[in-house]
Design an enzyme around this catalytic site. Structure first.
Site, PDB file in Angstrom:
ATOM      1  N   HIS A 290      53.130  27.416  45.852  1.00 23.15           N
ATOM      2  CA  HIS A 290      53.528  28.625  46.588  1.00 23.15           C
ATOM      3  C   HIS A 290      54.739  28.338  47.477  1.00 23.15           C
ATOM      4  O   HIS A 290      55.684  29.126  47.528  1.00 23.15           O
ATOM      5  CB  HIS A 290      52.381  29.110  47.490  1.00 23.15           C
ATOM      6  CG  HIS A 290      51.166  29.602  46.754  1.00 23.15           C
ATOM      7  ND1 HIS A 290      49.890  29.192  47.053  1.00 23.15           N
ATOM      8  CD2 HIS A 290      51.043  30.481  45.728  1.00 23.15           C
ATOM      9  CE1 HIS A 290      49.035  29.802  46.247  1.00 23.15           C
ATOM     10  NE2 HIS A 290      49.712  30.589  45.425  1.00 23.15           N
TER      11      HIS A 290
ATOM     12  N   LYS B 200      34.346  37.446  47.025  1.00 21.82           N
ATOM     13  CA  LYS B 200      33.107  37.319  47.797  1.00 21.82           C
ATOM     14  C   LYS B 200      33.151  36.207  48.826  1.00 21.82           C
ATOM     15  O   LYS B 200      32.792  36.382  49.971  1.00 21.82           O
ATOM     16  CB  LYS B 200      31.924  37.136  46.842  1.00 21.82           C
ATOM     17  CG  LYS B 200      31.348  38.477  46.408  1.00 21.82           C
ATOM     18  CD  LYS B 200      30.308  38.321  45.331  1.00 21.82           C
ATOM     19  CE  LYS B 200      30.840  38.813  43.994  1.00 21.82           C
ATOM     20  NZ  LYS B 200      30.740  37.917  42.897  1.00 21.82           N
TER      21      LYS B 200
ATOM     22  N   ARG C 207      53.728  30.042  35.799  1.00 20.92           N
ATOM     23  CA  ARG C 207      53.630  28.591  35.567  1.00 20.92           C
ATOM     24  C   ARG C 207      53.586  28.260  34.089  1.00 20.92           C
ATOM     25  O   ARG C 207      54.258  27.384  33.607  1.00 20.92           O
ATOM     26  CB  ARG C 207      52.359  28.048  36.240  1.00 20.92           C
ATOM     27  CG  ARG C 207      52.382  28.135  37.747  1.00 20.92           C
ATOM     28  CD  ARG C 207      51.003  28.014  38.311  1.00 20.92           C
ATOM     29  NE  ARG C 207      50.162  29.101  37.835  1.00 20.92           N
ATOM     30  CZ  ARG C 207      48.968  29.392  38.297  1.00 20.92           C
ATOM     31  NH1 ARG C 207      48.411  28.658  39.232  1.00 20.92           N
ATOM     32  NH2 ARG C 207      48.280  30.416  37.810  1.00 20.92           N
TER      33      ARG C 207
ATOM     34  N   SER D  85      45.385  27.591  43.367  1.00 18.53           N
ATOM     35  CA  SER D  85      44.483  27.535  44.525  1.00 18.53           C
ATOM     36  C   SER D  85      43.057  27.270  44.053  1.00 18.53           C
ATOM     37  O   SER D  85      42.304  26.528  44.684  1.00 18.53           O
ATOM     38  CB  SER D  85      44.516  28.857  45.287  1.00 18.53           C
ATOM     39  OG  SER D  85      45.805  29.084  45.788  1.00 18.53           O
TER      40      SER D  85
END
Ligand code: PNS
Length: 165
Positions: A19, A43, A92, A130
């Site tokens: 990022h 969640k 990517r 991530s």
């Protein structure tokens, strides 16, 4: 000449070196770049939106034309609110392409004047996400070099906090 402002949206849970690489590239070609953390309904995010925003602010402070904020709802509405002309997304691998194409075309349908610009991160980050960072970290693997040092420290602080509870 018209100034170009772009929005770089994402979940950034957590921000990775991929990022940051994209923020740096974006800051070089756009006059103004707004990094926007989505309030999504995942969640169990690792970090709150405020924590993610703060980490992004701290790690991208050196780029003077970059601002970090957050948004709710549709990306195109946020683009309009910001009076931006473009959305920046990192791509990517080929596997990203289908999802990104769907999003870009949906966004174009909703807002024909907004262009999506794709940039590739440095090749050493082309496998990085991530989700994988969290998985490696959860299983006690090394994430050094994959996220900024500050992010690694905050991840450690989170888990040691949990152990204390
Ligand atoms: O980092 P991510 O999770 O790949 O980012 C996805 C993001 C935030 C760009 C995307 O989910 C988004 O724009 N959400 C806002 C809701 C929206 O506008 N949806 C329609 C776009 S197809």
């Amino acid at each position: 000449m018209k100034k170009i402002k772009a929005i770089y949206p994402g979940s950034f849970d957590p921000p990775t070196n991929g990022h940051l690489d994209l923020i740096e590239r974006g800051s070089r070609i756009f006059d103004e770049l707004v990094v926007a953390v989505l309030h999504n309904r995942e969640k169990e995010p690792l970090f709150t939106v405020a924590e993610r925003q703060q980490m992004l602010e701290e790690t991208s402070r050196r780029f003077k034309n970059v601002r970090v904020t957050n948004f709710h709802g549709l990306l195109v509405d946020f683009v309009e609110k910001e009076k931006a002309q473009a959305v920046l997304r990192g791509i990517r691998a080929i596997s990203d392409y289908e999802y990104e194409l769907q999003m870009a075309l949906m966004n174009r349908r909703l807002s024909p004047g907004t262009e999506t610009i794709f940039m590739m991160p440095a090749d050493q980050y082309s496998f990085l996400s991530s989700r994988l960072v969290k998985e490696v970290f959860r299983n006690k693997g090394s994430i050094t070099g994959l996220v900024p040092t500050l992010v690694e420290q905050r991840m450690r602080a989170k888990t040691s906090g949990k152990r204390g509870k």
